[in-house]
Design a protein around this motif. Structure first.
Motif, PDB file in Angstrom:
ATOM      1  N   ARG B 229      38.497  -0.121 -10.264  1.00  0.00           N
ATOM      2  CA  ARG B 229      37.383  -0.616  -9.426  1.00  0.00           C
ATOM      3  C   ARG B 229      36.130  -0.845 -10.280  1.00  0.00           C
ATOM      4  NH1 ARG B 229      38.749   3.288  -4.559  1.00  0.00           N
ATOM      5  NH2 ARG B 229      40.020   1.873  -3.310  1.00  0.00           N
ATOM      6  N   PHE B 233      34.330  -4.349 -11.110  1.00  0.00           N
ATOM      7  CA  PHE B 233      32.907  -4.474 -10.733  1.00  0.00           C
ATOM      8  C   PHE B 233      32.075  -4.948 -11.919  1.00  0.00           C
ATOM      9  CE2 PHE B 233      28.624  -2.746  -9.974  1.00  0.00           C
ATOM     10  CZ  PHE B 233      28.364  -3.332  -8.737  1.00  0.00           C
ATOM     11  N   SER B 234      32.408  -4.440 -13.090  1.00  0.00           N
ATOM     12  CA  SER B 234      31.645  -4.846 -14.278  1.00  0.00           C
ATOM     13  C   SER B 234      31.864  -6.318 -14.616  1.00  0.00           C
ATOM     14  CB  SER B 234      32.010  -3.969 -15.480  1.00  0.00           C
ATOM     15  OG  SER B 234      33.306  -4.295 -15.926  1.00  0.00           O
ATOM     16  N   LYS B 237      33.630  -8.598  -9.928  1.00  0.00           N
ATOM     17  CA  LYS B 237      34.716  -8.763  -8.959  1.00  0.00           C
ATOM     18  C   LYS B 237      34.879  -7.500  -8.131  1.00  0.00           C
ATOM     19  CE  LYS B 237      37.560 -11.457 -12.154  1.00  0.00           C
ATOM     20  NZ  LYS B 237      38.728 -11.337 -13.032  1.00  0.00           N
ATOM     21  N   VAL B 238      35.571  -7.673  -7.008  1.00  0.00           N
ATOM     22  CA  VAL B 238      35.959  -6.515  -6.215  1.00  0.00           C
ATOM     23  C   VAL B 238      37.464  -6.359  -6.387  1.00  0.00           C
ATOM     24  CG1 VAL B 238      36.116  -5.516  -3.913  1.00  0.00           C
ATOM     25  CG2 VAL B 238      34.116  -6.882  -4.553  1.00  0.00           C
TER      26      VAL B 238
END
Lengths: 350, 280
Positions: B229, B233-234, B237-238
């Motif tokens: 996750r 996120f970095s 994106k999810v």
């Protein structure tokens, strides 16, 4: 006894560079050799055996040649520092076999370690029924795609025999193993079946070279024509459903056409990956510096230097670029990384 | 490709095939349902117990239920003493990809994305293969891996993508980095038993691993999900990842299949009704 034109052609050895030619289109011949241009088909007879003792046939095998043998070749230039430099010129009194793949022209320089060129006496320039010269250009692959979509990984090298063909073939093998539909292409050079067969042995889905784009040799051809030839090969690969192409560019970075391509912004934009084959670490450092000067940086170094862990370490240290051996390139995991970096799309997933 | 058939029944056909690959010979059981649905094939990887034949019994009914082609590679001890982690000793990833290439000749859906399930050592191979060839996978189901290659720099390779002195580390890190964006875009489901908390002899332990990934498979599954996750996120994106705890289950795959229906869970697809309708 007079041998008919048809019988002469039928008994002649048709060389590899003529493999796409529809032989039934040869309706006659003339001796206007001064008008010969690159790609024109020439019927010639072997007069004196020199460097080349055999030719490469269109069937994909070698044939020994003997004085008196009739051979069909294409008029062309050649640039091969290990062998000859030659121009696409035919003199009526005699010409040179510049390449065993079927390139006839006039030798202007040769490497001192090799023999003089095998000599040929031109019998005629093949003509179509309308009297025009029969030229390889008419037999290039027909395409419908534009060739601007498929990702291209280009393979350059420091010189002849630096390992470009092995790199191209092994990367094509790795991509095929990873499941990609891959084209192995040769964009420049002089027509010969060695590289072509090496590509085919990898199981690449499409194998083609500049002879499939109508050129026996790319030496001294205008950049626009070479670029158009490459686009045609890429379009051919797209038509065949290929998802990625590996494209070998012949000779070293300072060779005329190679240097032009490397400096060409359109070509730079067209390629999505770059592999550089080098003989040793110093060549790698110099080559990478030259490439950087042109605004491109290889993704990986390979070639003869990769056989030596010490040379590889030196090259890595000097350039900061990873060195891959042929087993790395043929590894599907490595090849897949190349494909994804190049933006290849997995069409099978659609 | 050598073939050997089990006695056909009125239901699915199980075929045992053997193929030659550049990494070594690989056997696999191929379960072909009576009514093949136009659906992604499912590939199921056993753990270090190498119980492919036992898993065939469990997944045969699922093939029939779902209409999906189910492939169970069998990494035999004789040919694959090490198979969990692609690297110098063995390249099970190459064999797996070649298996799909070969099966695609007979089953064209194998040329597309497949769903990949792995248990324990098989889950290790599954997620590492997905990191190397993400475009070949649609849904990745990981059941109780002992430890993970985290998709970040928090641990040195092979525990993560950080620099390491491990053999070939730079090569593997570069390969996985090239595929990372696609990997983080996969649908990933991570399963672990609520009682899979033992530090048994098969579990790799080290102070660094315990600290970053957890002291047991249950905690390590959770750490992996969080790491995916965060990595997604970095990249803006999810991640499509979920942790599913299997109530009352330990580390036994067959127990999870018989007691909580894990084979059914990993085989079912959201559009199952449509798929079966299409199969008639």
């Amino acid at each position: 006894m007079t041998i008919s034109f048809e019988a002469q052609l039928a008994s002649a050895k048709w060389t590899f560079s003529t493999r796409r030619v529809d032989r039934t289109m040869a309706a006659g011949m003339d001796t206007a050799f001064a008008k010969a241009r690159p790609g024109d088909l020439i019927l010639a007879h072997v007069s004196e055996i020199g460097q080349h003792r055999r030719v490469q046939l269109s069937s994909g095998r070698h044939s020994d040649i003997y004085p008196g043998d009739a051979v069909v070749l294409a008029c062309g230039a050649r640039y091969a520092p290990d062998q000859f430099e030659g121009f696409a010129e035919i003199l009526p009194e005699g010409a040179d076999l510049l390449a065993g793949g079927g390139c006839i022209g006039r030798m202007v320089a040769r490497n001192e370690r090799i023999k003089s060129a095998t000599r040929l006496i031109p019998a005629g320039r093949l003509l179509r029924a309308d009297g025009a010269a029969l030229n390889l250009d008419e037999f290039s692959v027909r395409v419908s795609a534009r060739g601007d979509r498929i990702p291209v990984i280009a393979v350059f090298g420091t010189a002849m025999n630096s390992g470009k063909t092995v790199a191209t073939a092994q990367l094509a093998l790795g991509l095929r193993r990873a499941g990609w539909r891959v084209a192995a292409l040769k964009g420049t050079g002089t027509g010969a079946f060695g590289d072509f067969n090496e590509y085919q042995d990898t199981g690449a889905h499409v194998v083609a070279d500049f002879t499939d784009a109508g050129m026996v040799s790319t030496y001294r051809e205008p950049l626009e024509r070479i670029r158009a030839g490459i686009d045609r090969l890429l379009a051919h690969a797209e038509d065949a459903g290929c998802e990625i192409a590996v494209l070998e560019i012949a000779d070293g970075l300072f060779q005329r056409e190679t240097a032009q391509l490397l400096a060409d912004p359109a070509f730079q934009r067209r390629i999505s990956g770059l592999v550089f084959a080098c003989g040793d670490a110093v060549a790698a450092a110099g080559g990478v510096a030259e490439m950087r000067r042109r605004g491109v940086v290889p993704d990986a170094l390979t070639g003869m230097l990769s056989c030596s862990p010490m040379a590889s370490a030196e090259a890595r240290e000097a350039t900061g670029i990873p060195v891959l051996g042929k087993n790395d390139l043929s590894d599907p995991a490595e090849a897949n990384a190349f494909a994804l970096r190049a933006g290849a799309e997995w069409w099978s997933a659609a | 490709m050598e073939r050997e058939f089990e006695t056909p029944t009125a239901d699915s056909i199980v075929e045992r095939i053997s193929i030659a690959t550049q990494a070594g010979p690989l056997a696999a059981f191929v379960i072909r349902p009576r009514r093949m649905a136009p659906s992604r094939p499912l590939v199921v990887l056993h753990g270090i117990s190498r119980n492919a034949r036992a898993l065939v019994r469990h997944f045969r009914a699922e093939a029939e239920h779902s209409g999906r082609l189910i492939v169970l590679p069998h990494f035999t001890m004789a040919h694959w003493p090490h198979f969990q982690r692609p690297g110098h000793p063995a390249r099970a990833d190459q064999a797996l990809v070649e298996l799909l290439n070969r099966l695609a000749v007979r089953f064209p859906d194998c040329a597309g994305r497949v769903d990949l399930v792995g248990h324990s050592g098989g889950a290790q191979l599954a997620h590492r293969t997905a990191m190397l060839y993400p475009q070949r996978i649609a849904r990745l189901s990981l059941v109780a891996a002992g430890w993970y290659c985290l998709p970040d720099m928090s641990m040195p390779y092979p525990y993560g993508l950080g620099e390491s002195d491990a053999r070939g580390a730079a090569l593997w890190i570069r390969r996985k980095q090239a595929c990372l964006a696609a990997y983080l875009g996969l649908e990933i489901r991570v399963y672990v038993g609520t009682r899979d908390t033992l530090r048994d002899p098969a579990l790799r332990v080290s102070p660094a691993l315990d600290e970053r990934q957890g002291r047991n498979r249950h905690d390590r599954a959770r750490s992996y999900v969080e790491a995916v996750r965060a990595a997604a996120f970095s990249q803006g994106k999810v991640a499509d990842i979920a942790l599913i705890e299997l109530p009352g289950c330990g580390h036994d795959f067959e127990q999870a299949i018989t007691e909580v229906g894990l084979a059914r869970i990993v085989t079912e697809t959201p559009d199952m009704t449509l798929v079966l309708a299409a199969a008639g």
